[in-house]
Design a protein around this motif. Structure first.
Motif, mmCIF file in Angstrom:
data_model
loop_
_atom_site.group_PDB
_atom_site.id
_atom_site.type_symbol
_atom_site.label_atom_id
_atom_site.label_comp_id
_atom_site.label_asym_id
_atom_site.label_seq_id
_atom_site.Cartn_x
_atom_site.Cartn_y
_atom_site.Cartn_z
ATOM 1 N N ARG A 25 -107.419 21.263 -13.833
ATOM 2 C CA ARG A 25 -107.927 22.550 -14.330
ATOM 3 C C ARG A 25 -106.766 23.394 -14.863
ATOM 4 N N HIS A 26 -105.666 23.404 -14.095
ATOM 5 C CA HIS A 26 -104.477 24.143 -14.516
ATOM 6 C C HIS A 26 -103.946 23.583 -15.836
ATOM 7 N N LEU A 28 -105.573 21.923 -18.126
ATOM 8 C CA LEU A 28 -106.483 22.131 -19.252
ATOM 9 C C LEU A 28 -106.600 23.596 -19.681
ATOM 10 N N LYS A 29 -106.244 24.509 -18.778
ATOM 11 C CA LYS A 29 -106.382 25.932 -19.121
ATOM 12 C C LYS A 29 -105.065 26.570 -19.554
ATOM 13 N N ALA A 30 -103.961 25.938 -19.199
ATOM 14 C CA ALA A 30 -102.643 26.530 -19.482
ATOM 15 C C ALA A 30 -102.396 26.604 -20.988
ATOM 16 N N GLU A 31 -101.677 27.628 -21.386
ATOM 17 C CA GLU A 31 -101.320 27.780 -22.815
ATOM 18 C C GLU A 31 -99.984 27.079 -23.050
ATOM 19 N N LEU A 63 -111.885 21.809 -25.649
ATOM 20 C CA LEU A 63 -111.786 23.111 -24.987
ATOM 21 C C LEU A 63 -111.128 24.133 -25.917
ATOM 22 N N ASN A 65 -108.394 25.790 -25.796
ATOM 23 C CA ASN A 65 -106.958 25.694 -26.120
ATOM 24 C C ASN A 65 -106.601 24.394 -26.842
ATOM 25 N N CYS A 67 -107.378 21.307 -25.933
ATOM 26 C CA CYS A 67 -107.410 20.104 -25.100
ATOM 27 C C CYS A 67 -108.789 19.455 -25.199
ATOM 28 N N CYS A 69 -111.672 17.122 -23.178
ATOM 29 C CA CYS A 69 -112.100 16.643 -21.859
ATOM 30 C C CYS A 69 -113.148 15.548 -22.052
ATOM 31 N N ARG A 193 -100.399 24.392 -9.650
ATOM 32 C CA ARG A 193 -99.386 24.861 -10.604
ATOM 33 C C ARG A 193 -98.089 24.089 -10.411
#
Length: 325
Positions: A25-26, A28-31, A63, A65, A67, A69, A193
């Motif tokens: 999750r981290h 896939l969501k990180a910039e 997604l 950003n 990425c 999935c 993280r």
């Protein structure tokens, strides 16, 4: 025609509850600006009702950003080819792939997929196996050989839930992980993280002289070993005979190939100015010549074996015969 660069693949392994999903999750969501595709392998041997899944055994979504999935309920090879088709048609874009194994999965078949199929081997490059270890429940998990095997296969070990155990327990766990796998560095991951440099561009399967950033050459206490998976490091400053080495490895793989999870060596071969490097997974292995030994540099051969019920005496005796007269 421009040469297509292979896509680096990271395999994420670890027991249920160790934090793989949180880490993903981290990721896939990180910039981070990377175009990462993630395959979540939810394939079940129990056979999932196709009516629940719909007709599509592979679901892919992009997604916010950038990425990608991908959830699969079919075999991994089909999903890998499907992603390539969509990539080549311009439907999706990604330049890295992360595969999440299910909690009880053996990473070996996943790793072997990238060696056995020629087309997949050209398009994907296995970069590293990362295993998450749950510090709070490791003792219980490690009673199962599959959990030990996940650690044995790893190029990096990420320990989660460090805050739930005291320093003595963490030190004991670190020592146990080192006994199982002498070549994987141990890092702490906090709530998913971690610096991406710990996950990506590990180059764990490259044929190069790097034995692994965490290779521990200090003696470990075998008397304390309660695990079926363990590792052995052999070193010598005497030159090795290439024919005898080949004979030794062929014999070892013939008799114990299915037990040898990972192995890698950087070797000093008699009358050869270059280092020889070899490495393998189970019975699949490769070797190549690396850079020349530096002038005045000590020429030392180092091999590390990680195996299930490691045949230590046999390996030591065989390796002793490889030394040139």
């Amino acid at each position: 025609m421009t040469e297509v660069k292979p896509i680096p693949v990271t395999v994420l392994s670890g027991f249920l509850g160790a934090g793989k999903t949180t880490l993903l999750r981290h990721l896939l969501k990180a910039e981070h600006g990377l175009k990462i595709a993630v395959i979540e392998n939810e394939f079940s041997d129990a056979g999932i009702d196709s009516q629940l899944l719909g007709a599509e055994p592979v679901q892919v979504m992009t997604l916010a950003n950038g990425c990608v999935c991908c959830t699969i309920h079919t075999d991994l090879t089909k999903a890998l080819f499907l992603l390539l088709e969509r990539l080549d048609s311009g439907e999706i874009a990604f330049d890295r792939l992360v595969i999440e194994c299910t909690g009880l999965a053996d990473p070996a078949p996943v790793a072997q997929t990238f060696f056995i199929d020629e087309e997949l081997r050209e398009r994907y490059l296995l970069d590293g196996i990362i295993t998450l270890v749950d510090a709070a429940h490791a003792e219980h998990h490690l009673t199962q050989t599959i959990a030990q095997a996940q650690i044995g296969f790893a190029d990096r070990l990420l320990v989660s839930k460090r805050d739930l155990v005291d320093d003595a327990s963490f030190a004991a766990l670190s020592e146990r992980l080192t006994r199982i796998n002498r070549r994987a560095p141990i890092r702490v991951v906090e709530h998913g993280r971690i610096d991406l440099a710990q996950l990506l561009d590990v180059r764990g399967f490259n044929l190069n002289a790097d034995l692994g950033g965490g290779l521990s050459l200090r003696p470990v206490n075998p008397a304390a070993s309660i695990d079926r998976i363990s590792s052995l490091v052999l070193r010598t400053d005497k030159a090795l005979d290439l024919d005898r080495l080949s004979e030794f490895m062929n014999e070892l793989l013939e008799d114990h190939g299915k037990q040898l999870l990972r192995y890698k060596g950087v070797l000093n071969i008699v009358n050869e100015p270059r280092r020889m490097v070899f490495q393998g997974v189970l019975k699949l292995y490769g070797f190549d010549w690396d850079s020349e030994w530096g002038e005045g540099e000590p020429r030392e051969s180092v091999i590390v074996f990680i195996a299930d019920e490691l045949p230590e005496e046999k390996i030591r005796a065989g390796f002793a015969r490889v030394i040139a007269d």
